[in-house]
Design a protein around this motif. Structure first.
Motif, PDB file in Angstrom:
ATOM      1  N   ASN A   8       4.328  -2.448 -28.653  1.00  0.00           N
ATOM      2  CA  ASN A   8       2.948  -2.837 -28.344  1.00  0.00           C
ATOM      3  C   ASN A   8       2.884  -3.625 -27.044  1.00  0.00           C
ATOM      4  O   ASN A   8       1.950  -3.455 -26.246  1.00  0.00           O
ATOM      5  CB  ASN A   8       2.372  -3.662 -29.492  1.00  0.00           C
ATOM      6  N   GLU A   9       3.871  -4.476 -26.819  1.00  0.00           N
ATOM      7  CA  GLU A   9       3.890  -5.253 -25.577  1.00  0.00           C
ATOM      8  C   GLU A   9       4.088  -4.340 -24.372  1.00  0.00           C
ATOM      9  O   GLU A   9       3.457  -4.524 -23.325  1.00  0.00           O
ATOM     10  CB  GLU A   9       5.006  -6.295 -25.646  1.00  0.00           C
ATOM     11  N   ASN A  10       4.961  -3.345 -24.520  1.00  0.00           N
ATOM     12  CA  ASN A  10       5.181  -2.389 -23.434  1.00  0.00           C
ATOM     13  C   ASN A  10       3.921  -1.572 -23.149  1.00  0.00           C
ATOM     14  O   ASN A  10       3.592  -1.286 -21.990  1.00  0.00           O
ATOM     15  CB  ASN A  10       6.339  -1.452 -23.779  1.00  0.00           C
ATOM     16  N   LEU A  11       3.225  -1.198 -24.203  1.00  0.00           N
ATOM     17  CA  LEU A  11       1.980  -0.445 -24.022  1.00  0.00           C
ATOM     18  C   LEU A  11       0.920  -1.297 -23.331  1.00  0.00           C
ATOM     19  O   LEU A  11       0.168  -0.802 -22.483  1.00  0.00           O
ATOM     20  CB  LEU A  11       1.463   0.040 -25.374  1.00  0.00           C
ATOM     21  N   ALA A  12       0.849  -2.577 -23.698  1.00  0.00           N
ATOM     22  CA  ALA A  12      -0.104  -3.473 -23.049  1.00  0.00           C
ATOM     23  C   ALA A  12       0.227  -3.616 -21.570  1.00  0.00           C
ATOM     24  O   ALA A  12      -0.678  -3.627 -20.713  1.00  0.00           O
ATOM     25  CB  ALA A  12      -0.093  -4.837 -23.737  1.00  0.00           C
ATOM     26  N   HIS A  13       1.519  -3.732 -21.255  1.00  0.00           N
ATOM     27  CA  HIS A  13       1.935  -3.815 -19.843  1.00  0.00           C
ATOM     28  C   HIS A  13       1.592  -2.523 -19.112  1.00  0.00           C
ATOM     29  O   HIS A  13       1.113  -2.549 -17.965  1.00  0.00           O
ATOM     30  CB  HIS A  13       3.435  -4.089 -19.773  1.00  0.00           C
ATOM     31  N   THR A  14       1.827  -1.395 -19.762  1.00  0.00           N
ATOM     32  CA  THR A  14       1.486  -0.105 -19.160  1.00  0.00           C
ATOM     33  C   THR A  14      -0.011  -0.005 -18.880  1.00  0.00           C
ATOM     34  O   THR A  14      -0.426   0.493 -17.825  1.00  0.00           O
ATOM     35  CB  THR A  14       1.915   1.048 -20.091  1.00  0.00           C
ATOM     36  N   SER A  15      -0.813  -0.492 -19.827  1.00  0.00           N
ATOM     37  CA  SER A  15      -2.262  -0.486 -19.629  1.00  0.00           C
ATOM     38  C   SER A  15      -2.656  -1.297 -18.406  1.00  0.00           C
ATOM     39  O   SER A  15      -3.484  -0.858 -17.590  1.00  0.00           O
ATOM     40  CB  SER A  15      -2.957  -1.045 -20.878  1.00  0.00           C
ATOM     41  N   ASN A  16      -2.064  -2.472 -18.257  1.00  0.00           N
ATOM     42  CA  ASN A  16      -2.375  -3.319 -17.100  1.00  0.00           C
ATOM     43  C   ASN A  16      -1.996  -2.634 -15.789  1.00  0.00           C
ATOM     44  O   ASN A  16      -2.749  -2.668 -14.807  1.00  0.00           O
ATOM     45  CB  ASN A  16      -1.646  -4.664 -17.217  1.00  0.00           C
ATOM     46  N   VAL A  17      -0.814  -2.000 -15.785  1.00  0.00           N
ATOM     47  CA  VAL A  17      -0.366  -1.300 -14.577  1.00  0.00           C
ATOM     48  C   VAL A  17      -1.319  -0.163 -14.228  1.00  0.00           C
ATOM     49  O   VAL A  17      -1.680   0.037 -13.059  1.00  0.00           O
ATOM     50  CB  VAL A  17       1.070  -0.767 -14.775  1.00  0.00           C
ATOM     51  N   LEU A  18      -1.750   0.572 -15.235  1.00  0.00           N
ATOM     52  CA  LEU A  18      -2.672   1.683 -14.994  1.00  0.00           C
ATOM     53  C   LEU A  18      -4.024   1.204 -14.485  1.00  0.00           C
ATOM     54  O   LEU A  18      -4.619   1.824 -13.592  1.00  0.00           O
ATOM     55  CB  LEU A  18      -2.848   2.499 -16.281  1.00  0.00           C
ATOM     56  N   ILE A  19      -4.523   0.097 -15.023  1.00  0.00           N
ATOM     57  CA  ILE A  19      -5.813  -0.430 -14.564  1.00  0.00           C
ATOM     58  C   ILE A  19      -5.714  -0.880 -13.112  1.00  0.00           C
ATOM     59  O   ILE A  19      -6.599  -0.581 -12.284  1.00  0.00           O
ATOM     60  CB  ILE A  19      -6.275  -1.596 -15.463  1.00  0.00           C
ATOM     61  N   TYR A  20      -4.637  -1.571 -12.752  1.00  0.00           N
ATOM     62  CA  TYR A  20      -4.459  -1.985 -11.353  1.00  0.00           C
ATOM     63  C   TYR A  20      -4.271  -0.771 -10.445  1.00  0.00           C
ATOM     64  O   TYR A  20      -4.774  -0.755  -9.306  1.00  0.00           O
ATOM     65  CB  TYR A  20      -3.252  -2.923 -11.238  1.00  0.00           C
ATOM     66  N   SER A  21      -3.575   0.242 -10.928  1.00  0.00           N
ATOM     67  CA  SER A  21      -3.407   1.465 -10.142  1.00  0.00           C
ATOM     68  C   SER A  21      -4.745   2.160  -9.925  1.00  0.00           C
ATOM     69  O   SER A  21      -5.036   2.665  -8.827  1.00  0.00           O
ATOM     70  CB  SER A  21      -2.428   2.411 -10.845  1.00  0.00           C
ATOM     71  N   ALA A  22      -5.568   2.194 -10.974  1.00  0.00           N
ATOM     72  CA  ALA A  22      -6.901   2.787 -10.844  1.00  0.00           C
ATOM     73  C   ALA A  22      -7.728   2.034  -9.816  1.00  0.00           C
ATOM     74  O   ALA A  22      -8.462   2.648  -9.022  1.00  0.00           O
ATOM     75  CB  ALA A  22      -7.607   2.794 -12.197  1.00  0.00           C
ATOM     76  N   MET A  23      -7.624   0.710  -9.800  1.00  0.00           N
ATOM     77  CA  MET A  23      -8.356  -0.084  -8.816  1.00  0.00           C
ATOM     78  C   MET A  23      -7.919   0.273  -7.399  1.00  0.00           C
ATOM     79  O   MET A  23      -8.752   0.358  -6.476  1.00  0.00           O
ATOM     80  CB  MET A  23      -8.143  -1.573  -9.083  1.00  0.00           C
ATOM     81  N   ALA A  24      -6.611   0.484  -7.204  1.00  0.00           N
ATOM     82  CA  ALA A  24      -6.108   0.852  -5.880  1.00  0.00           C
ATOM     83  C   ALA A  24      -6.673   2.198  -5.438  1.00  0.00           C
ATOM     84  O   ALA A  24      -7.095   2.373  -4.283  1.00  0.00           O
ATOM     85  CB  ALA A  24      -4.580   0.891  -5.902  1.00  0.00           C
ATOM     86  N   VAL A  25      -6.730   3.166  -6.358  1.00  0.00           N
ATOM     87  CA  VAL A  25      -7.259   4.486  -6.014  1.00  0.00           C
ATOM     88  C   VAL A  25      -8.767   4.409  -5.793  1.00  0.00           C
ATOM     89  O   VAL A  25      -9.315   5.062  -4.895  1.00  0.00           O
ATOM     90  CB  VAL A  25      -6.911   5.515  -7.107  1.00  0.00           C
TER      91      VAL A  25
END
Length: 369
Positions: A8-25
């Motif tokens: 669950n912690e890894n998934l939460a980290h993955t979610s954060n990375v994806l949200i920041y990546s989406a912001m960059a795009v």
């Protein structure tokens, strides 16, 4: 247990990375839209309109005329002399009755502008997919609906808003690419606020929120908010475009920047019709959202309605949109008056989300920000 917690912690980290990546795009899409509007302002359509009004002897005031089709006549004799006839713009003072064609769009009919617009649209679609992945990862990390607090609501709401925009484009019935720049701008602001101020670590909710009504009630609220947002953007641009057309009728001077932007938008009547249709289409779902919330409240608290701040402002928002729809059906309240009501209604929706959740304490406060 430990393995599940680590997952669950890894998934939460993955979610954060994806949200920041989406912001960059999204940021790249923002700049692409800026280039679309920039090249569009220097398009052949705009240059032709400027030259046409100058030849007509109208001076600077004539530069504010909207872009229109130029009729070219070539004399059969006399060496091919070209005569440009300035088209007449037929307008009337009553909103919705003007015979004004829609503008060419953000790209202004320019090839480079259109290319940047397509790049912006592709980047927006990519960012949407990345953000959607972030929302799904967040849901998997908490093993529930990913909208139990303001952070989760914000990332989901912004993703759904972009989805509605892309859906309108995919329908091919509406050319709403001009909405791309304001949409991406506000999505960036929403996500920036979510990750910097509203962020909440993945966690389980209080028992009262563990209900299938969380999926029904909140998902409907998110979708309604996304559609209301599209209607609000169209309404706001309608007010600017309507003012622009009114000034043209009165022969008033319009700034070059305002002309460059507003002449490329759809006509005021088109924007007004779009805003009305999307608001009217989603209003029944907003009604159901409030009813679903009341049913959920009865199950969780034993009372269907207690005038909690969130309940109160949801009802105020409903009344405001009902007044807007009624105003549109009443002859004396069409046009700018009704549009102002629509913006007031959307402001009520925003206050219900940000203002009530942050500044007002009530039964909905236990989920945290």
């Amino acid at each position: 247990m430990i393995l599940a917690a680590a997952t669950n912690e890894n998934l939460a980290h993955t979610s954060n990375v994806l949200i920041y990546s989406a912001m960059a795009v999204y940021m790249l899409a923002f700049f692409a839209h800026i280039f679309e509007w920039t090249f569009g302002s220097r398009s052949k359509v705009a240059r032709t309109a400027a030259a046409l009004t100058a030849d007509a002897g109208e001076g600077e005031a004539a530069a504010a005329e909207p872009t229109a089709t130029v009729t070219v006549k070539v004399a059969a004799k006399g060496g091919g002399t070209t005569v440009l006839e300035r088209p007449k713009v037929v307008t009337r003072s009553a909103s919705g009755s003007r015979n004004v064609p829609d503008g060419p769009g953000a790209d202004g009919g320019d090839v480079q502008g259109d290319m940047w617009g397509r790049i912006a649209l592709a980047l927006t679609g990519l960012a949407f997919l990345i953000a959607a992945g972030g929302v799904v990862a967040r849901a998997l990390s908490v093993q529930r609906a990913p909208w139990g607090n303001m952070y989760e609501f914000s990332i989901t709401f912004s993703t759904v808003a972009v989805g509605v925009y892309l859906g309108l484009l995919a329908s091919r019935k509406l050319n709403v690419r001009w909405m791309g720049l304001p949409l991406v701008t506000t999505v960036l602001l929403t996500l920036g606020l979510a990750v910097s101020v509203l962020y909440t670590a993945s966690d389980q909710l209080v028992p009262a929120l563990h209900s299938y009504w969380l999926w029904i009630h909140v998902s409907c609220a998110i979708f309604c908010g996304a559609v209301f947002y599209v209607g609000a953007v169209a309404t706001l641009l309608y007010l600017f475009r309507d003012r622009y057309e009114t000034k043209l009728i009165a022969g008033e001077k319009v700034s070059a920047f305002a002309t460059s932007v507003l002449e490329r938008l759809p006509a005021a009547a088109t924007l007004d019709k779009l805003a009305y249709r999307v608001n009217a289409a989603v209003f029944p779902l907003w009604t159901f959202t409030i009813i679903a919330g009341a049913i959920w409240a009865g199950s969780a608290w034993g009372h269907y309605w207690e005038w909690d701040p969130k309940e109160t402002w949801s009802f105020i928002t409903w009344v405001a949109y009902a007044c807007y729809l009624h105003a549109r059906a009443t002859a004396g309240w069409k046009g700018r008056k009704a549009a102002t009501l629509a913006l007031v209604a959307f402001a009520c929706f925003l206050f219900n989300y940000y203002g009530v959740n942050i500044f007002v304490t009530g039964k909905h406060s236990y989920a945290g920000v």
